[in-house]
Write a protein that holds these residues in place. Structure first.
Motif, short mmCIF file in Angstrom:
data_model
loop_
_atom_site.label_atom_id
_atom_site.label_comp_id
_atom_site.label_asym_id
_atom_site.label_seq_id
_atom_site.Cartn_x
_atom_site.Cartn_y
_atom_site.Cartn_z
N UNK A 35 0.83 -1.16 -0.07
CA UNK A 35 0.00 0.03 0.02
C UNK A 35 1.05 1.26 -0.07
N UNK A 36 0.76 1.93 -0.96
CA UNK A 36 1.61 3.11 -1.06
C UNK A 36 0.61 4.56 -0.55
N UNK A 37 1.36 5.44 0.35
CA UNK A 37 0.76 6.56 0.80
C UNK A 37 1.65 7.65 0.55
N UNK A 38 1.13 8.88 0.26
CA UNK A 38 1.80 10.03 0.22
C UNK A 38 2.01 10.56 1.59
N UNK A 39 3.18 11.10 2.04
CA UNK A 39 3.56 11.85 3.17
C UNK A 39 3.60 13.28 2.99
N UNK A 40 4.38 13.82 1.96
CA UNK A 40 4.55 15.34 1.30
C UNK A 40 4.90 14.99 -0.16
N UNK A 41 3.55 15.27 -0.68
CA UNK A 41 3.48 14.85 -2.25
C UNK A 41 4.73 16.05 -3.10
N UNK A 42 4.68 17.20 -2.57
CA UNK A 42 5.64 18.10 -3.29
C UNK A 42 7.12 17.60 -3.11
N UNK A 43 7.45 16.96 -2.00
CA UNK A 43 8.99 16.67 -1.78
C UNK A 43 9.04 15.21 -2.40
N UNK A 44 8.03 14.19 -2.62
CA UNK A 44 8.22 13.25 -3.24
C UNK A 44 8.32 12.08 -2.06
N UNK A 45 7.86 12.57 -1.00
CA UNK A 45 8.15 11.61 0.39
C UNK A 45 6.96 10.41 0.38
N UNK A 46 7.19 9.41 0.50
CA UNK A 46 6.15 8.27 0.33
C UNK A 46 6.37 7.38 1.56
N UNK A 47 5.61 6.28 1.88
CA UNK A 47 5.57 5.32 2.68
C UNK A 47 4.71 4.20 1.89
N UNK A 48 5.56 3.00 1.95
CA UNK A 48 5.13 1.77 1.76
C UNK A 48 4.67 0.87 2.81
N UNK A 49 3.46 0.35 2.83
CA UNK A 49 3.21 -0.51 3.81
C UNK A 49 3.11 -2.07 3.10
N UNK A 50 3.75 -3.20 3.78
CA UNK A 50 3.62 -4.53 3.12
C UNK A 50 3.76 -5.48 4.10
N UNK A 51 3.23 -6.70 3.72
CA UNK A 51 3.23 -7.84 4.58
C UNK A 51 4.95 -8.30 4.78
N UNK A 52 5.38 -8.81 5.65
CA UNK A 52 6.70 -9.15 6.04
C UNK A 52 7.24 -10.18 5.12
N UNK A 53 6.47 -11.04 4.76
CA UNK A 53 6.88 -12.18 3.80
C UNK A 53 7.08 -11.62 2.50
N UNK A 54 6.47 -10.31 2.21
CA UNK A 54 6.73 -9.93 0.68
C UNK A 54 7.96 -8.95 0.62
N UNK A 55 8.68 -8.85 1.75
CA UNK A 55 9.81 -7.98 1.80
C UNK A 55 10.77 -8.33 0.75
N UNK A 56 11.05 -9.64 0.26
CA UNK A 56 12.09 -9.92 -0.87
C UNK A 56 11.49 -9.38 -2.17
#
Length: 75
Positions: A35-56
């Motif tokens: 899941x992708x969310x924007x933190x500060x869109x003008x600076x391009x700061x984003x956060x990805x949230x994912x299941x631990x088993x998908x890390x690779x």
């Protein structure tokens, strides 16, 4: 930076501000790998949230498209 909450991990990234929709589209194409969310869109700061088993898979995908997530400096 990566943090863990329960079985979910959080990864903070800086991408080219205009690349947000590109990355969101790619992640949706991988059956909502993260899941992708924007933190500060003008600076391009984003956060990805994912299941631990998908890390690779997440890091493999990000390293293959990393060059496409940057903003090129214009002269």
């Amino acid at each position: 930076m990566t943090t863990t909450i329960g079985n979910f991990k959080t990864l903070y990234l800086r991408i080219g501000p205009e690349k947000y929709h590109f990355l969101k589209f790619i992640l949706e194409g991988y059956d909502n790998l993260a899941v992708l969310s924007s933190i500060e869109s003008k600076k391009g700061l984003v956060v990805l949230r994912y299941a631990g088993e998908s890390e690779k898979d997440i890091f493999s995908l990000l390293s293959s498209i990393a060059g496409s997530l940057l903003t090129l400096n214009r002269l």
